[in-house]
Scaffold this motif. Sequence first.
Motif, PDB file in Angstrom:
ATOM      1  N   TRP A  84     -54.165 -99.632 111.898  1.00 20.95           N
ATOM      2  CA  TRP A  84     -53.360 -98.646 111.102  1.00 20.95           C
ATOM      3  C   TRP A  84     -52.942 -97.864 112.265  1.00 20.95           C
ATOM      4  O   TRP A  84     -50.928 -98.029 111.801  1.00 20.95           O
ATOM      5  N   TRP A  85     -52.886 -97.071 112.399  1.00 18.96           N
ATOM      6  CA  TRP A  85     -52.042 -95.746 113.267  1.00 18.96           C
ATOM      7  C   TRP A  85     -51.745 -96.794 115.291  1.00 18.96           C
ATOM      8  O   TRP A  85     -50.126 -95.817 115.039  1.00 18.96           O
ATOM      9  N   PHE A  86     -52.089 -97.293 114.807  1.00 17.54           N
ATOM     10  CA  PHE A  86     -51.035 -98.147 116.426  1.00 17.54           C
ATOM     11  C   PHE A  86     -50.334 -98.591 116.401  1.00 17.54           C
ATOM     12  O   PHE A  86     -49.592 -97.738 116.918  1.00 17.54           O
TER      13      PHE A  86
ATOM     14  N   GLU B  81     -44.821 -97.109 118.346  1.00 16.23           N
ATOM     15  CA  GLU B  81     -42.933 -97.136 118.801  1.00 16.23           C
ATOM     16  C   GLU B  81     -42.795 -96.012 119.194  1.00 16.23           C
ATOM     17  O   GLU B  81     -41.226 -96.534 119.905  1.00 16.23           O
ATOM     18  N   GLY B  82     -43.304 -94.962 119.207  1.00 10.42           N
ATOM     19  CA  GLY B  82     -42.444 -93.930 119.099  1.00 10.42           C
ATOM     20  C   GLY B  82     -42.851 -93.476 120.510  1.00 10.42           C
ATOM     21  O   GLY B  82     -42.795 -92.399 121.562  1.00 10.42           O
ATOM     22  N   LEU B  83     -44.044 -94.215 121.521  1.00 10.82           N
ATOM     23  CA  LEU B  83     -43.696 -93.754 123.150  1.00 10.82           C
ATOM     24  C   LEU B  83     -43.346 -94.106 124.468  1.00 10.82           C
ATOM     25  O   LEU B  83     -42.205 -95.035 124.039  1.00 10.82           O
ATOM     26  N   SER B  84     -42.919 -93.448 125.236  1.00 10.48           N
ATOM     27  CA  SER B  84     -42.546 -93.804 126.385  1.00 10.48           C
ATOM     28  C   SER B  84     -43.178 -95.118 126.812  1.00 10.48           C
ATOM     29  O   SER B  84     -44.316 -94.946 126.758  1.00 10.48           O
ATOM     30  N   TRP B  85     -42.218 -95.894 127.581  1.00 11.66           N
ATOM     31  CA  TRP B  85     -42.868 -97.562 128.516  1.00 11.66           C
ATOM     32  C   TRP B  85     -44.733 -96.990 128.723  1.00 11.66           C
ATOM     33  O   TRP B  85     -46.070 -97.210 128.704  1.00 11.66           O
ATOM     34  N   GLU B  86     -44.689 -95.599 130.010  1.00 10.47           N
ATOM     35  CA  GLU B  86     -45.529 -95.044 130.836  1.00 10.47           C
ATOM     36  C   GLU B  86     -46.722 -94.964 129.525  1.00 10.47           C
ATOM     37  O   GLU B  86     -47.669 -95.737 129.481  1.00 10.47           O
ATOM     38  N   ASN B  87     -46.273 -94.701 128.534  1.00  9.65           N
ATOM     39  CA  ASN B  87     -47.775 -94.057 127.831  1.00  9.65           C
ATOM     40  C   ASN B  87     -48.088 -95.207 127.081  1.00  9.65           C
ATOM     41  O   ASN B  87     -49.411 -95.456 126.146  1.00  9.65           O
ATOM     42  N   CYS B  88     -47.496 -96.340 126.699  1.00 13.07           N
ATOM     43  CA  CYS B  88     -47.479 -97.309 126.182  1.00 13.07           C
ATOM     44  C   CYS B  88     -48.364 -98.102 127.111  1.00 13.07           C
ATOM     45  O   CYS B  88     -49.871 -98.479 126.399  1.00 13.07           O
ATOM     46  N   ALA B  89     -48.817 -97.728 128.256  1.00 11.86           N
ATOM     47  CA  ALA B  89     -49.291 -98.745 128.879  1.00 11.86           C
ATOM     48  C   ALA B  89     -50.436 -98.355 129.093  1.00 11.86           C
ATOM     49  O   ALA B  89     -51.623 -98.763 129.401  1.00 11.86           O
ATOM     50  N   LEU B  90     -50.645 -96.745 129.526  1.00 11.76           N
ATOM     51  CA  LEU B  90     -52.041 -95.486 128.951  1.00 11.76           C
ATOM     52  C   LEU B  90     -52.591 -95.926 128.127  1.00 11.76           C
ATOM     53  O   LEU B  90     -53.868 -96.325 127.694  1.00 11.76           O
ATOM     54  N   LEU B  91     -51.795 -96.316 126.622  1.00 11.24           N
ATOM     55  CA  LEU B  91     -52.324 -95.874 125.448  1.00 11.24           C
ATOM     56  C   LEU B  91     -52.977 -97.542 125.552  1.00 11.24           C
ATOM     57  O   LEU B  91     -54.426 -97.834 124.721  1.00 11.24           O
ATOM     58  N   MET B  92     -52.698 -98.294 126.054  1.00 14.71           N
ATOM     59  CA  MET B  92     -52.807-100.116 125.811  1.00 14.71           C
ATOM     60  C   MET B  92     -54.490-100.414 126.896  1.00 14.71           C
ATOM     61  O   MET B  92     -55.415-101.113 126.702  1.00 14.71           O
ATOM     62  N   THR B  93     -53.964 -99.721 127.734  1.00 15.56           N
ATOM     63  CA  THR B  93     -55.148 -99.561 128.898  1.00 15.56           C
ATOM     64  C   THR B  93     -56.304 -99.114 128.857  1.00 15.56           C
ATOM     65  O   THR B  93     -57.724 -98.599 128.499  1.00 15.56           O
ATOM     66  N   VAL B  94     -55.746 -97.593 129.887  1.00 14.26           N
ATOM     67  CA  VAL B  94     -56.576 -96.623 129.734  1.00 14.26           C
ATOM     68  C   VAL B  94     -57.607 -95.870 128.738  1.00 14.26           C
ATOM     69  O   VAL B  94     -59.141 -95.825 129.153  1.00 14.26           O
ATOM     70  N   GLN B  95     -56.774 -95.342 127.486  1.00 15.45           N
ATOM     71  CA  GLN B  95     -57.784 -95.037 126.797  1.00 15.45           C
ATOM     72  C   GLN B  95     -58.384 -95.239 125.324  1.00 15.45           C
ATOM     73  O   GLN B  95     -59.358 -95.694 124.677  1.00 15.45           O
ATOM     74  N   LYS B  96     -58.682 -97.542 125.641  1.00 17.01           N
ATOM     75  CA  LYS B  96     -59.247 -97.849 125.491  1.00 17.01           C
ATOM     76  C   LYS B  96     -61.114 -98.410 126.280  1.00 17.01           C
ATOM     77  O   LYS B  96     -61.753 -98.893 125.570  1.00 17.01           O
TER      78      LYS B  96
ATOM     79  N   MET C 167     -40.331-104.527 120.589  1.00 21.66           N
ATOM     80  CA  MET C 167     -41.304-105.372 121.590  1.00 21.66           C
ATOM     81  C   MET C 167     -41.982-104.714 121.882  1.00 21.66           C
ATOM     82  O   MET C 167     -43.818-105.238 122.487  1.00 21.66           O
ATOM     83  N   ARG C 168     -42.368-103.286 121.475  1.00 24.16           N
ATOM     84  CA  ARG C 168     -43.704-102.460 121.894  1.00 24.16           C
ATOM     85  C   ARG C 168     -44.534-102.757 120.706  1.00 24.16           C
ATOM     86  O   ARG C 168     -45.724-103.434 120.702  1.00 24.16           O
ATOM     87  N   LYS C 169     -44.007-103.151 119.216  1.00 22.58           N
ATOM     88  CA  LYS C 169     -44.830-104.112 118.833  1.00 22.58           C
ATOM     89  C   LYS C 169     -45.716-104.966 118.532  1.00 22.58           C
ATOM     90  O   LYS C 169     -46.215-104.844 118.583  1.00 22.58           O
ATOM     91  N   ILE C 170     -44.999-105.810 119.700  1.00 18.36           N
ATOM     92  CA  ILE C 170     -45.645-106.995 119.778  1.00 18.36           C
ATOM     93  C   ILE C 170     -46.391-106.593 120.778  1.00 18.36           C
ATOM     94  O   ILE C 170     -47.384-107.813 120.495  1.00 18.36           O
ATOM     95  N   LEU C 171     -46.498-106.376 121.985  1.00 16.05           N
ATOM     96  CA  LEU C 171     -47.813-105.505 122.726  1.00 16.05           C
ATOM     97  C   LEU C 171     -48.415-105.192 122.247  1.00 16.05           C
ATOM     98  O   LEU C 171     -50.000-105.265 122.952  1.00 16.05           O
ATOM     99  N   THR C 172     -47.862-104.398 120.496  1.00 22.43           N
ATOM    100  CA  THR C 172     -49.461-104.023 120.066  1.00 22.43           C
ATOM    101  C   THR C 172     -50.089-104.422 119.475  1.00 22.43           C
ATOM    102  O   THR C 172     -51.484-104.947 119.561  1.00 22.43           O
ATOM    103  N   TYR C 173     -49.620-105.542 118.970  1.00 21.83           N
ATOM    104  CA  TYR C 173     -50.622-107.021 118.141  1.00 21.83           C
ATOM    105  C   TYR C 173     -51.092-107.267 118.843  1.00 21.83           C
ATOM    106  O   TYR C 173     -52.355-107.879 118.706  1.00 21.83           O
ATOM    107  N   SER C 174     -50.826-107.434 120.234  1.00 22.45           N
ATOM    108  CA  SER C 174     -50.767-108.418 120.731  1.00 22.45           C
ATOM    109  C   SER C 174     -52.591-107.616 122.086  1.00 22.45           C
ATOM    110  O   SER C 174     -53.775-108.309 121.884  1.00 22.45           O
ATOM    111  N   SER C 175     -52.153-106.891 121.715  1.00 20.94           N
ATOM    112  CA  SER C 175     -53.608-105.290 122.588  1.00 20.94           C
ATOM    113  C   SER C 175     -54.630-105.410 120.967  1.00 20.94           C
ATOM    114  O   SER C 175     -55.913-105.472 121.491  1.00 20.94           O
TER     115      SER C 175
END
Length: 343
Positions: A112-114, A119-134, A172-180
């Motif tokens: 629910w938080w994802f 949605e509030g992050l820059s693209w670089e941080n989005c990439a980190l959150l989807m990959t390294v943080q997992k 696009m950020r939310k689409i990538l979120t649900y894809s993640s």
Amino acid sequence: MPSNPTKILLLTTLMSGVLVSVSSNSWLGAWMGLEINLMSFIPLMSNVKNMYNTEASLKYFIVQALASATLLFMVVMKTLTENLFTMEGTAYTPMIICTPLLLKSGAAPLHWWFPGVMEGLSWENCALLMTVQKAAPLMLMSYLIEINTFTLSIILLSTIVGSIGGLNQTSMRKILTYSSINHTGWMLTALAISENMWVVYFMIYSTLALTVVSAIKLSGVSFINQTMMTNKETVLMKFMMFTSLLSLGGLPPFLGFLPKWIVIQAMIANNMAPLATIVVVTSLITLYYYLKISYSSFMILNTEPKWNLSSHKNKKTKNITALSLSSISLLGMMASTIMTNIN
């Protein structure tokens, strides 16, 4: 590579947090690694000039602090009641320890938080959150994960929520979120079967996520309707963006299909054909909303407003990076099959 020394330091400590967590031989050490990782990521996320960044970092901090506190509490309770180092005890032990880790990695139904944070992050941080943080939570889960009702329900929920949740999104950020979230379900399946399979899946997924983010960032797109209003000169960039998206969705000629193919074969070999059917169908739904964006942008509507100046020019380094990553995404599967046949 960021030019800001503070960012370089924070990225170094962020990676070292993951390494401490993964290489630790006790749950207390793993928790410490997760905390180092969290404390490095929060300053990277927050930005005084951007209110959305600050809000996202606060949301992320609260959720991660809750998960970390729960994990530490569970670990201490297990130490007091059972032998922690062997993890022998009730059948609920893996489920109890895995729940806060699932919250950290953003798997459904603890996702629910994802979308709100992304949605509030820059693209670089989005990439980190989807990959390294997992990486660290999933690696810690590999010590405990078993193929049981709990794991199967998490896998099914993650794949279903990830596929259906992205259908009505315009960001696009939310689409990538649900894809993640959908990919997290696949990664948990790979983890339950074999750790090596998860490593392969995670590495390829991370490469594709970075490819998509670099292509989208270069084109300056944040919403679906903006993809239809890009310059006619940026056809190559649109091609890079959409081939990368289709690869992330798992369309067969591209690299993104390779890890899914491996996992499907392993599931069938382990008599998990019903699960394989469900995750493949949900993966097709994710592919549908990627195709929807690509088809509408390339075929149906292509307008070019006069105010849309080409923002990608004079960024040769970023162009080359995105192009090289896209070529890996396009040709990676062919290269893998050629190498396999040569051996």
